[in-house]
Design a protein around this motif. Structure first.
Motif, PDB file in Angstrom:
ATOM      1  N   ALA A  96      31.862  -8.936  31.036  1.00 59.96           N
ATOM      2  CA  ALA A  96      31.274  -7.703  30.502  1.00 59.96           C
ATOM      3  C   ALA A  96      29.758  -7.658  30.691  1.00 59.96           C
ATOM      4  O   ALA A  96      29.124  -6.662  30.334  1.00 59.96           O
ATOM      5  CB  ALA A  96      31.618  -7.564  29.024  1.00 59.96           C
ATOM      6  N   GLY A  97      29.181  -8.727  31.233  1.00 60.86           N
ATOM      7  CA  GLY A  97      27.742  -8.756  31.474  1.00 60.86           C
ATOM      8  C   GLY A  97      26.911  -9.034  30.239  1.00 60.86           C
ATOM      9  O   GLY A  97      25.720  -8.730  30.201  1.00 60.86           O
ATOM     10  N   LEU A  98      27.519  -9.656  29.230  1.00 59.05           N
ATOM     11  CA  LEU A  98      26.791  -9.951  27.999  1.00 59.05           C
ATOM     12  C   LEU A  98      26.183 -11.346  28.004  1.00 59.05           C
ATOM     13  O   LEU A  98      25.193 -11.588  27.299  1.00 59.05           O
ATOM     14  CB  LEU A  98      27.707  -9.779  26.786  1.00 59.05           C
ATOM     15  CG  LEU A  98      28.307  -8.378  26.627  1.00 59.05           C
ATOM     16  CD1 LEU A  98      29.221  -8.323  25.418  1.00 59.05           C
ATOM     17  CD2 LEU A  98      27.223  -7.322  26.549  1.00 59.05           C
ATOM     18  N   VAL A  99      26.774 -12.270  28.754  1.00 61.44           N
ATOM     19  CA  VAL A  99      26.226 -13.625  28.883  1.00 61.44           C
ATOM     20  C   VAL A  99      26.257 -14.033  30.345  1.00 61.44           C
ATOM     21  O   VAL A  99      26.959 -13.438  31.154  1.00 61.44           O
ATOM     22  CB  VAL A  99      27.009 -14.672  28.044  1.00 61.44           C
ATOM     23  CG1 VAL A  99      26.936 -14.378  26.559  1.00 61.44           C
ATOM     24  CG2 VAL A  99      28.445 -14.810  28.511  1.00 61.44           C
ATOM     25  N   ARG A 100      25.485 -15.066  30.637  1.00 64.94           N
ATOM     26  CA  ARG A 100      25.565 -15.681  31.965  1.00 64.94           C
ATOM     27  C   ARG A 100      25.576 -17.181  31.752  1.00 64.94           C
ATOM     28  O   ARG A 100      25.054 -17.684  30.764  1.00 64.94           O
ATOM     29  CB  ARG A 100      24.448 -15.208  32.879  1.00 64.94           C
ATOM     30  CG  ARG A 100      23.046 -15.473  32.436  1.00 64.94           C
ATOM     31  CD  ARG A 100      22.057 -14.931  33.501  1.00 64.94           C
ATOM     32  NE  ARG A 100      20.731 -14.724  33.034  1.00 64.94           N
ATOM     33  CZ  ARG A 100      20.257 -13.684  32.349  1.00 64.94           C
ATOM     34  NH1 ARG A 100      21.047 -12.727  31.999  1.00 64.94           N
ATOM     35  NH2 ARG A 100      19.008 -13.591  32.006  1.00 64.94           N
ATOM     36  N   SER A 101      26.177 -17.858  32.692  1.00 65.06           N
ATOM     37  CA  SER A 101      26.245 -19.308  32.570  1.00 65.06           C
ATOM     38  C   SER A 101      25.810 -19.940  33.871  1.00 65.06           C
ATOM     39  O   SER A 101      26.001 -19.382  34.949  1.00 65.06           O
ATOM     40  CB  SER A 101      27.658 -19.762  32.199  1.00 65.06           C
ATOM     41  OG  SER A 101      28.582 -19.318  33.159  1.00 65.06           O
ATOM     42  N   ALA A 102      25.224 -21.109  33.729  1.00 71.47           N
ATOM     43  CA  ALA A 102      24.780 -21.878  34.891  1.00 71.47           C
ATOM     44  C   ALA A 102      25.363 -23.271  34.768  1.00 71.47           C
ATOM     45  O   ALA A 102      25.400 -23.848  33.686  1.00 71.47           O
ATOM     46  CB  ALA A 102      23.257 -21.931  34.940  1.00 71.47           C
TER      47      ALA A 102
END
Length: 146
Positions: free
Chosen positions: A52-58
């Motif tokens: 949903a584009g609320l978080v990003r992870s690396a």
């Protein structure tokens, strides 16, 4: 009538991510410990939030999960819709009466369709008025109150 627990767990995770930004590598294991949910459930919720584009992870050494949007631009409805996309359409459901000869049974779904739609719309509108920033502020007030 019930709103999925996944929404409150997702909000918990988002507040945790916001609070630990830049200080802690946020992982599903860490979120699992904070929420009390198993890591698989957390991964599922985080996947939905990422989609949903609320978080990003690396991945990798620095890695971890961060907020992808400013908390003031994320509504409670955004979170709810991310983790339970059709949920408000099923907020209140009609019992199964298909095939019954009773005239009430044959018509009760149609009778309830409009009021139930209005209830779902009201819930959606109310959720759109609450931002993640407001929830974080409320968290800070609770902390200060002890």
């Amino acid at each position: 009538m019930q709103i999925s627990m996944r929404c409150s767990v997702a909000v918990h995770c988002l507040v945790f991510i916001s609070e630990t930004a830049g200080t802690t590598r946020v992982t599903s294991t860490l979120l699992s410990k904070s929420t009390g949910c198993n890591p698989a459930t957390i991964r599922s919720i985080m996947s939905a939030l990422k989609k949903a584009g609320l978080v990003r992870s690396a991945r990798g050494g620095v890695g971890g999960t961060t907020l992808a949007r400013d908390p003031a631009d994320v509504t409670l409805y955004d979170v709810y819709h991310a983790v339970d996309p059709g949920g408000l359409n099923e907020l209140i459901r009609v019992h199964d009466c298909a095939g019954r000869t009773c005239p009430v049974a044959r018509n009760i779904a149609a009778v309830l369709a409009e009021p139930y739609r209005q209830i779902a719309d009201a819930a959606r509108d109310a959720m759109r008025r609450v931002t993640l920033a407001q929830l974080i502020e409320s968290y800070h007030r609770e902390l200060a109150a002890g």
